[in-house]
Design an enzyme around this catalytic site. Structure first.
Site, short mmCIF file in Angstrom:
data_model
loop_
_atom_site.label_atom_id
_atom_site.label_comp_id
_atom_site.label_asym_id
_atom_site.label_seq_id
_atom_site.Cartn_x
_atom_site.Cartn_y
_atom_site.Cartn_z
N THR A 164 -27.07 -108.87 55.88
CA THR A 164 -28.12 -108.09 55.21
C THR A 164 -29.12 -109.06 54.56
O THR A 164 -28.74 -110.17 54.19
CB THR A 164 -27.45 -107.21 54.14
OG1 THR A 164 -26.67 -106.24 54.82
CG2 THR A 164 -28.43 -106.54 53.20
N ARG A 203 -23.06 -92.93 58.34
CA ARG A 203 -22.70 -93.73 57.16
C ARG A 203 -23.92 -94.47 56.59
O ARG A 203 -24.70 -95.07 57.31
CB ARG A 203 -21.62 -94.74 57.56
CG ARG A 203 -21.14 -95.65 56.42
CD ARG A 203 -21.87 -96.96 56.38
NE ARG A 203 -21.34 -97.88 55.37
CZ ARG A 203 -21.95 -98.97 54.96
NH1 ARG A 203 -23.11 -99.31 55.47
NH2 ARG A 203 -21.39 -99.75 54.05
N GLY A 209 -24.91 -97.25 53.46
CA GLY A 209 -24.33 -98.18 52.50
C GLY A 209 -25.12 -98.21 51.20
O GLY A 209 -25.88 -97.29 50.87
N ASP A 210 -24.94 -99.29 50.47
CA ASP A 210 -25.58 -99.43 49.15
C ASP A 210 -27.05 -99.82 49.23
O ASP A 210 -27.82 -99.51 48.32
CB ASP A 210 -24.83 -100.49 48.33
CG ASP A 210 -24.84 -101.85 49.02
OD1 ASP A 210 -24.60 -101.91 50.25
OD2 ASP A 210 -25.11 -102.87 48.35
N GLY A 225 -20.65 -102.34 51.14
CA GLY A 225 -21.49 -101.40 50.42
C GLY A 225 -20.76 -100.32 49.65
O GLY A 225 -21.21 -99.92 48.57
N1 ASP Z 1 -24.30 -103.87 51.98
C1 ASP Z 1 -24.54 -103.57 53.35
C2 ASP Z 1 -23.98 -102.20 53.68
O1 ASP Z 1 -22.91 -101.89 53.18
C3 ASP Z 1 -23.93 -104.56 54.30
C4 ASP Z 1 -24.13 -106.00 53.93
O2 ASP Z 1 -24.69 -106.33 52.90
O3 ASP Z 1 -23.73 -106.84 54.73
O4 ASP Z 1 -24.58 -101.49 54.43
#
Ligand code: ASP
Length: 310
Positions: A175, A203, A205-206, A229
């Site tokens: 990311t 799904r 994520g954060d 996340g």
């Molecule tokens: N935080 C990101 C997610 O969960 C993934 C990552 O940071 O690698 O989508």
């Protein structure tokens, strides 16, 4: 009387993960560092010219989205169904304006779509087909699905599927994010990701969730997160770091380390980058690597991949 400008600073990340130096090919190592330097150049150029933090974080993230080494834009990980679904967010610390998008499939630079949601809509978060339609309507650059897909990410999906589709805790992330403070003392944060390999059922994520993976407040801190996340959402990591700085008066490093320790206690791994309006910078991560870089108006600059690089 002229007032001296606020010191500017920029911190970027290209993901945290369990990636050892010995597992990284020399050309990959060189490519990662070159991309991080290019992102610092793009964002730092705006800040040194007196530009806005929000423009700097968008520019830095766009460079990393276009580079296939990272899990954002081109080079994003695959969903269980073999598609790429992209998430991004941006936030401005002086106004608390924010924009984000989740599960988009055709916008070449998702962070710019998040910026358009912030600037040109009455909303904060748009999802999936609706966000794709908003992107088209607002004339953002579109890309074919093949633009995002790379053979290495396909291989990672195949590996996951051959393991019965189970998420791997040592899964390699990638990311991208940026936080910055400009010469006017204003801060901003942005994050962009393909999410996690093999994600299903829409799904999210954060990263696109304001307060979880991304937050900026001139009264506290600007934060961009990377990692597992689900744990970052449960801890409201980005908002929590900002709140600790704002209300408890903790240093950026203290706040970031404490919240990352909480994530670790829950069973999650990852990292954060942080800036404060006085120009202070920090990063904190619980993995063996976090691709990262920082640059500031005092001429300091650093790009690092592994934990032992400081
Ligand atoms: N935080 C990101 C997610 O969960 C993934 C990552 O940071 O690698 O989508």
């Amino acid at each position: 009387m002229t007032t001296s400008p606020n010191p500017w600073s920029l911190v970027i990340h290209g993901g945290a993960g369990a990636i050892a130096r010995s597992q990284t090919r020399p050309d990959t190592d060189t490519g990662l560092r070159a991309a991080l330097n290019a992102a610092l150049d793009a964002g730092g150029g705006i800040l040194s010219a007196g530009g806005a933090a929000v423009d700097a974080v968008e520019a830095a993230v766009r460079v990393l989205e276009d580079d296939p080494h990272f899990n954002a834009g081109r080079g994003s990980v695959f969903t269980y169904e073999g598609t790429n679904e992209l998430d991004a967010a941006i936030m401005e610390g002086s106004t608390l304006r924010a924009g984000s998008i989740a599960g988009v499939t055709r916008t070449k630079n998702p962070v710019t779509l998040a910026r358009a949601v912030m600037d040109e809509s009455a909303h904060v978060l748009l999802g999936r087909e609706g966000a794709d339609a908003f992107s088209l309507e607002h004339g953002l650059e579109q890309a074919d699905p093949e633009w995002f897909a790379t053979p290495e990410r396909r291989r990672q999906l195949d590996e996951l599927l051959s393991n019965g589709g189970k998420f791997d805790v040592d899964m390699k992330y990638g990311t991208v994010g940026a936080v910055a403070v400009d010469q006017h003392g204003h801060s901003a944060a942005a994050t962009s990701t393909g999410g996690v390999t093999g994600k299903r059922w829409g799904r999210i994520g954060d990263s696109p969730l304001i307060g979880a993976g991304t937050y900026a407040d001139d009264r506290g801190a600007a934060v961009s997160c990377t990692g597992a996340g689900e744990f970052f959402i449960r801890e409201s990591v980005a908002f929590q770091i900002n709140a600790r700085v704002r209300f408890l008066g903790e240093s950026l490093q203290q706040a970031a380390d404490i919240v990352m320790a909480e994530v670790q206690t829950l069973g999650g791994t990852g990292g954060v980058i942080v800036t404060a309006p006085d120009g202070a910078m920090a990063w904190s991560f619980t993995t063996s690597s976090m691709y990262r870089g920082r640059a500031a108006s005092d001429g300091s600059r650093k790009v690092a991949l592994y934990e032992d690089e400081g």
